[in-house]
Design an enzyme around this catalytic site. Structure first.
Site, mmCIF file in Angstrom:
data_model
loop_
_atom_site.group_PDB
_atom_site.id
_atom_site.type_symbol
_atom_site.label_atom_id
_atom_site.label_comp_id
_atom_site.label_asym_id
_atom_site.label_seq_id
_atom_site.Cartn_x
_atom_site.Cartn_y
_atom_site.Cartn_z
ATOM 1 N N PRO A 16 51.696 38.376 27.946
ATOM 2 C CG PRO A 16 51.894 40.473 28.082
ATOM 3 C CD PRO A 16 51.477 38.810 27.533
ATOM 4 C CG ASN A 17 54.675 40.710 32.484
ATOM 5 O OD1 ASN A 17 55.839 40.386 32.775
ATOM 6 N ND2 ASN A 17 53.677 41.521 32.230
ATOM 7 N NE ARG A 24 51.337 39.297 36.751
ATOM 8 C CZ ARG A 24 50.751 39.561 35.735
ATOM 9 N NH1 ARG A 24 50.149 38.376 34.915
ATOM 10 N NH2 ARG A 24 50.107 40.637 34.964
ATOM 11 C CE1 TYR A 29 46.140 38.572 36.820
ATOM 12 C CE2 TYR A 29 48.235 39.439 37.774
ATOM 13 C CZ TYR A 29 46.984 39.231 37.116
ATOM 14 O OH TYR A 29 46.755 40.655 36.439
ATOM 15 C CG ASN A 80 45.183 35.535 30.083
ATOM 16 O OD1 ASN A 80 45.060 36.455 29.501
ATOM 17 N ND2 ASN A 80 44.961 35.193 31.544
ATOM 18 C CB ALA A 83 49.327 43.512 29.697
ATOM 19 C CG HIS A 86 43.827 45.436 29.349
ATOM 20 N ND1 HIS A 86 42.464 45.249 29.505
ATOM 21 C CD2 HIS A 86 45.138 45.011 29.806
ATOM 22 C CE1 HIS A 86 42.481 44.335 30.258
ATOM 23 N NE2 HIS A 86 43.919 44.712 30.099
ATOM 24 C CG ASP A 93 43.461 44.083 12.864
ATOM 25 O OD1 ASP A 93 42.393 44.176 13.163
ATOM 26 O OD2 ASP A 93 44.687 44.883 12.221
ATOM 27 C CD GLU A 104 39.586 39.237 26.458
ATOM 28 O OE1 GLU A 104 38.147 38.679 25.509
ATOM 29 O OE2 GLU A 104 39.153 39.180 26.592
ATOM 30 C CG HIS A 106 40.856 37.950 31.224
ATOM 31 N ND1 HIS A 106 42.186 38.517 30.488
ATOM 32 C CD2 HIS A 106 39.657 38.374 30.114
ATOM 33 C CE1 HIS A 106 42.212 39.233 29.249
ATOM 34 N NE2 HIS A 106 40.628 38.904 29.024
ATOM 35 C CG LEU A 107 44.956 33.818 35.650
ATOM 36 C CD1 LEU A 107 46.146 34.100 35.087
ATOM 37 C CD2 LEU A 107 44.123 32.184 35.993
ATOM 38 C CB SER A 108 41.770 39.289 37.556
ATOM 39 O OG SER A 108 41.971 39.700 36.164
ATOM 40 N NE ARG A 113 43.068 43.149 38.683
ATOM 41 C CZ ARG A 113 44.371 42.695 37.932
ATOM 42 N NH1 ARG A 113 44.047 42.030 36.670
ATOM 43 N NH2 ARG A 113 45.163 43.204 37.829
ATOM 44 N NE ARG A 117 44.570 45.602 35.716
ATOM 45 C CZ ARG A 117 45.955 45.161 35.392
ATOM 46 N NH1 ARG A 117 46.109 45.257 34.035
ATOM 47 N NH2 ARG A 117 47.352 45.450 35.979
HETATM 48 C C1 DQA Z 1 44.483 39.241 33.080
HETATM 49 C C2 DQA Z 1 44.612 40.480 33.485
HETATM 50 C C3 DQA Z 1 45.851 41.597 32.696
HETATM 51 O O1 DQA Z 1 44.388 42.639 32.319
HETATM 52 C C4 DQA Z 1 46.258 41.766 33.269
HETATM 53 O O2 DQA Z 1 47.394 42.686 32.463
HETATM 54 C C5 DQA Z 1 47.394 40.513 32.980
HETATM 55 C C6 DQA Z 1 46.452 39.243 33.344
HETATM 56 C C7 DQA Z 1 44.642 38.004 33.585
HETATM 57 O O3 DQA Z 1 44.050 36.980 33.439
HETATM 58 O O4 DQA Z 1 43.756 37.995 34.757
HETATM 59 O O5 DQA Z 1 48.064 40.355 32.984
HETATM 60 O O6 DQA Z 1 44.739 38.510 31.751
#
Ligand code: DQA
Length: 151
Positions: A16-17, A24, A29, A80, A83, A86, A93, A104, A106-108, A113, A117
């Protein structure tokens, strides 16, 4: 199986997002859009003779459905979960249904953080995790997936 030289397929999934990347929180990001990231991955895959499919959803159930539909049809999985990383036991599953390398990403750096997270529901069912390298992390993930498929 896709149109590729090796016959190998990798699914890259974005939670999501992540469809709003580019605008964003660019200080966290980066400024690349999701389309640009996906195009780069597809190009990288093409060079390696690997079919790269990308998928983004803001909906947990759609993500679970897509993972289920991929069982037996992909050779590696990059996710990725955004959110849902977490919170989602359902995605965790579903990932357990896959019998292929799982990366897995993550950009950040989620560990630098907010404390909420720091916990990933997916981390201990993934083959490995990449976090904190921005969009380069996707390229790293694809490289790692290719190496893992070969071994
Ligand atoms: C994220 C880190 C998550 O905590 C956050 O909710 C995201 C992006 C990242 O790519 O750093 O939406 O997965």
């Amino acid at each position: 199986m896709g149109n590729s030289d090796t016959g190998k397929k990798i699914l890259v999934m974005h939670g999501p997002n992540l469809n709003t990347l580019g605008t964003r929180e660019p200080e966290i990001y980066g400024s690349k859009t999701l389309d640009e990231i996906n195009d780069d991955l597809k190009k990288q895959g093409k060079k390696l003779g690997i079919d790269v499919e990308t998928f983004q959803s803001n909906h947990e159930g759609d993500i679970v459905d897509k993972i289920q539909a991929s069982v037996g049809n992909i050779d590696a999985f990059i996710i990725n979960p955004a959110a849902y990383t977490h919170t989602s036991i359902a995605i965790r599953d579903a990932v357990l249904l896959l019998e292929v390398p799982v990366i897995e990403i993550h950009l950040s750096n989620i560990y630098k953080r907010e404390p909420f997270r720091h916990k990933s529901m997916v981390a201990d069912v993934a083959t490995g995790q990449i976090a904190g390298f921005g969009v380069s992390g996707y390229r790293m993930a694809l490289d790692a997936a290719v190496d893992l498929m070969a071994s």
